[in-house]
Design a protein around this motif. Structure first.
Motif, PDB file in Angstrom:
ATOM      1  N   LYS A  77      27.393 -51.640 -10.625  1.00 18.67           N
ATOM      2  CA  LYS A  77      26.202 -52.158  -9.965  1.00 18.67           C
ATOM      3  C   LYS A  77      26.531 -53.421  -9.166  1.00 18.67           C
ATOM      4  O   LYS A  77      26.160 -53.559  -7.988  1.00 18.67           O
ATOM      5  CB  LYS A  77      25.125 -52.467 -11.022  1.00 18.67           C
ATOM      6  CG  LYS A  77      23.881 -53.191 -10.505  1.00 18.67           C
ATOM      7  CD  LYS A  77      22.918 -53.447 -11.658  1.00 18.67           C
ATOM      8  CE  LYS A  77      21.659 -54.184 -11.212  1.00 18.67           C
ATOM      9  NZ  LYS A  77      21.935 -55.595 -10.846  1.00 18.67           N
ATOM     10  N   GLU A  81      26.503 -54.357  -5.072  1.00 27.31           N
ATOM     11  CA  GLU A  81      25.618 -55.404  -4.563  1.00 27.31           C
ATOM     12  C   GLU A  81      26.359 -56.536  -3.865  1.00 27.31           C
ATOM     13  O   GLU A  81      25.810 -57.178  -2.967  1.00 27.31           O
ATOM     14  CB  GLU A  81      24.785 -55.980  -5.713  1.00 27.31           C
ATOM     15  CG  GLU A  81      23.786 -55.008  -6.292  1.00 27.31           C
ATOM     16  CD  GLU A  81      23.111 -55.526  -7.554  1.00 27.31           C
ATOM     17  OE1 GLU A  81      22.154 -54.875  -8.014  1.00 27.31           O
ATOM     18  OE2 GLU A  81      23.541 -56.575  -8.082  1.00 27.31           O
ATOM     19  N   LEU A 279      20.866 -46.678 -16.073  1.00 26.84           N
ATOM     20  CA  LEU A 279      21.847 -46.932 -15.017  1.00 26.84           C
ATOM     21  C   LEU A 279      22.654 -45.685 -14.694  1.00 26.84           C
ATOM     22  O   LEU A 279      23.035 -45.457 -13.539  1.00 26.84           O
ATOM     23  CB  LEU A 279      22.780 -48.068 -15.441  1.00 26.84           C
ATOM     24  CG  LEU A 279      22.158 -49.461 -15.524  1.00 26.84           C
ATOM     25  CD1 LEU A 279      23.155 -50.464 -16.100  1.00 26.84           C
ATOM     26  CD2 LEU A 279      21.649 -49.934 -14.175  1.00 26.84           C
ATOM     27  N   SER A 284      16.176 -44.101  -9.019  1.00 25.01           N
ATOM     28  CA  SER A 284      15.563 -45.374  -8.611  1.00 25.01           C
ATOM     29  C   SER A 284      14.072 -45.257  -8.360  1.00 25.01           C
ATOM     30  O   SER A 284      13.454 -46.189  -7.851  1.00 25.01           O
ATOM     31  CB  SER A 284      16.252 -45.892  -7.343  1.00 25.01           C
ATOM     32  OG  SER A 284      16.079 -44.965  -6.276  1.00 25.01           O
TER      33      SER A 284
END
Length: 395
Positions: A77, A81, A279, A284
């Motif tokens: 993740k 990002e 996750l 989403s």
């Protein structure tokens, strides 16, 4: 009692929320706009992951800094990002962002070390610095739309400066820091050899045209001076589950592991497995639904607050909060010749309008008022209309 207990005070939200709950218990119609959370159901994937963990009798310790599989998932993740590679041994899972911040303070600070904190600030920042033996140094940002000027930060740096706290989107102001500000802060940290504690707990909620930037994606050259703090309290509406993380150099994560070994041990095992399941599901949909809800609440709130006469509309660039500048009221004396202050206004709004808010004095600001828009839309509209009517009547 130990001396350190005198350093820790219940913050301004606590008294007003207690008064509001007592009023509700008496049958009074109180609308609570103080909370730092979103009123929402659970994400289906989180629920499924938790139930599967319970059915699997997963009731034993994990590693002190979290399941290895969860840390690998968080590394993926963060890599996406920040556009930087992350590994599991650079991440510690914590019992929410507060523990991550506390671990950072204990791992970094020696007695007398100074930490720069832009004001207004979330009250936990200076409190944890003080508990760790450090000294908070407040850098005023009200004169620059709640974004600290680089010149002001530079002027506050001394030989004792150990870190700066960067909180964007900001609690309480809702301000989102731009790339130039983040880049400038990172350069200061490199030039003057101090740490950046980067709290992006509200990063999932930023409103166009503003964008949330990880400071590491803006300034990758400062990676060895950056600690990233985040949680799922807001992005997944999981405040009560207490699950977050801190990411940074391996030496700091190792120190965090030692701290958690002798404090909380591992974070809640069911919450860890639920988050891991979420996750890995790659879905989403829930986050997007939550973001639409917060966006709708912001639009509704700004529409109502635009009717205020002595208060400029709040920016509300990100996060969950409208932050009102009440300096217009402070320039007008009350009937007894005294000036208004935000404590008086928060008390009066509770008593006269049945709306619980948080005075800016809790955040080091003598002229602010914070309102949460993470609540039910119907209650939000009702509460803000009451507040607007009440404040305009004082005009």
């Amino acid at each position: 009692m130990a001396h350190r207990t005198a350093l820790v005070k219940l913050w301004g939200q606590t008294a007003i929320r207690t008064a509001g709950k007592e009023g509700t218990a008496r049958g009074e119609d109180i609308i609570d706009l103080t909370a730092e959370e979103i009123w929402s159901e659970l994400a289906p994937s989180v629920r499924e992951g938790a139930i599967a963990a319970i059915n699997g009798n997963l009731n034993c310790y994990t590693d002190q800094i979290g399941l290895l599989a969860l840390r690998h998932a968080l590394a993926r993740k963060l890599s996406a990002e920040t556009a930087q590679p992350w590994s599991a041994d650079e991440i510690a899972v914590t019992s929410g962002a507060k523990q991550a911040l506390f671990n950072a303070a204990l791992a970094l600070l020696n007695p007398g070390d100074e930490v720069l904190i832009p004001a207004p600030y979330w009250t936990t920042f200076p409190t944890q610095v003080i508990i760790a033996g450090g000294t908070p140094i407040f850098v005023e940002s009200r004169h620059n739309n709640y974004v600290p000027r680089l010149t002001d930060l530079a002027a506050a740096i001394t030989s004792r400066t150990k870190a700066v706290v960067v909180n964007t989107p900001n609690n309480p102001t809702g301000t989102v820091y731009d790339r130039d500000t983040l880049s400038g802060i990172a350069q200061l940290a490199r030039d003057r050899n101090f740490w950046i504690i980067f709290d992006e707990s509200y990063g999932a909620f930023v409103h166009p045209p503003h964008l949330h930037h990880s400071i590491l994606s803006v300034a990758p050259q400062a990676r060895d001076r950056i600690l990233i703090v985040n949680s799922f309290s807001t992005s997944l509406a999981l405040t009560g589950w207490r699950i977050g993380y801190i990411a940074g150099p391996k030496a700091v994560v190792s120190a965090v592991k030692a701290l958690q070994t002798h404090t909380t041990s591992n974070p809640n095992v069911i919450a860890q497995h639920a988050l891991l399941y979420h996750l890995n599901s790659g879905d989403s949909a829930f986050e997007l639904k939550l973001q639409r809800h917060i966006s709708d609440a912001r639009v509704l709130g700004l529409s109502i607050l635009s009717d205020l006469k002595l208060v400029s509309p709040p920016a509300a660039q990100g996060g969950l909060f409208f932050y009102l500048d009440l300096s217009g009221f402070q320039r007008r004396p009350t009937a007894n010749g005294c000036e208004f202050n935000p404590d008086d206004i928060a008390d009066a709004l509770l008593m006269n309008a049945g709306v619980a808010t948080v005075s800016g004095t809790a955040f080091g600001d003598p002229s602010g008022l914070r309102l949460s828009y993470g609540v039910d839309l119907e209650l939000l509209g009702k509460g803000l209309r009451r507040l607007t009517t009440t404040l305009n009547e004082w005009n």
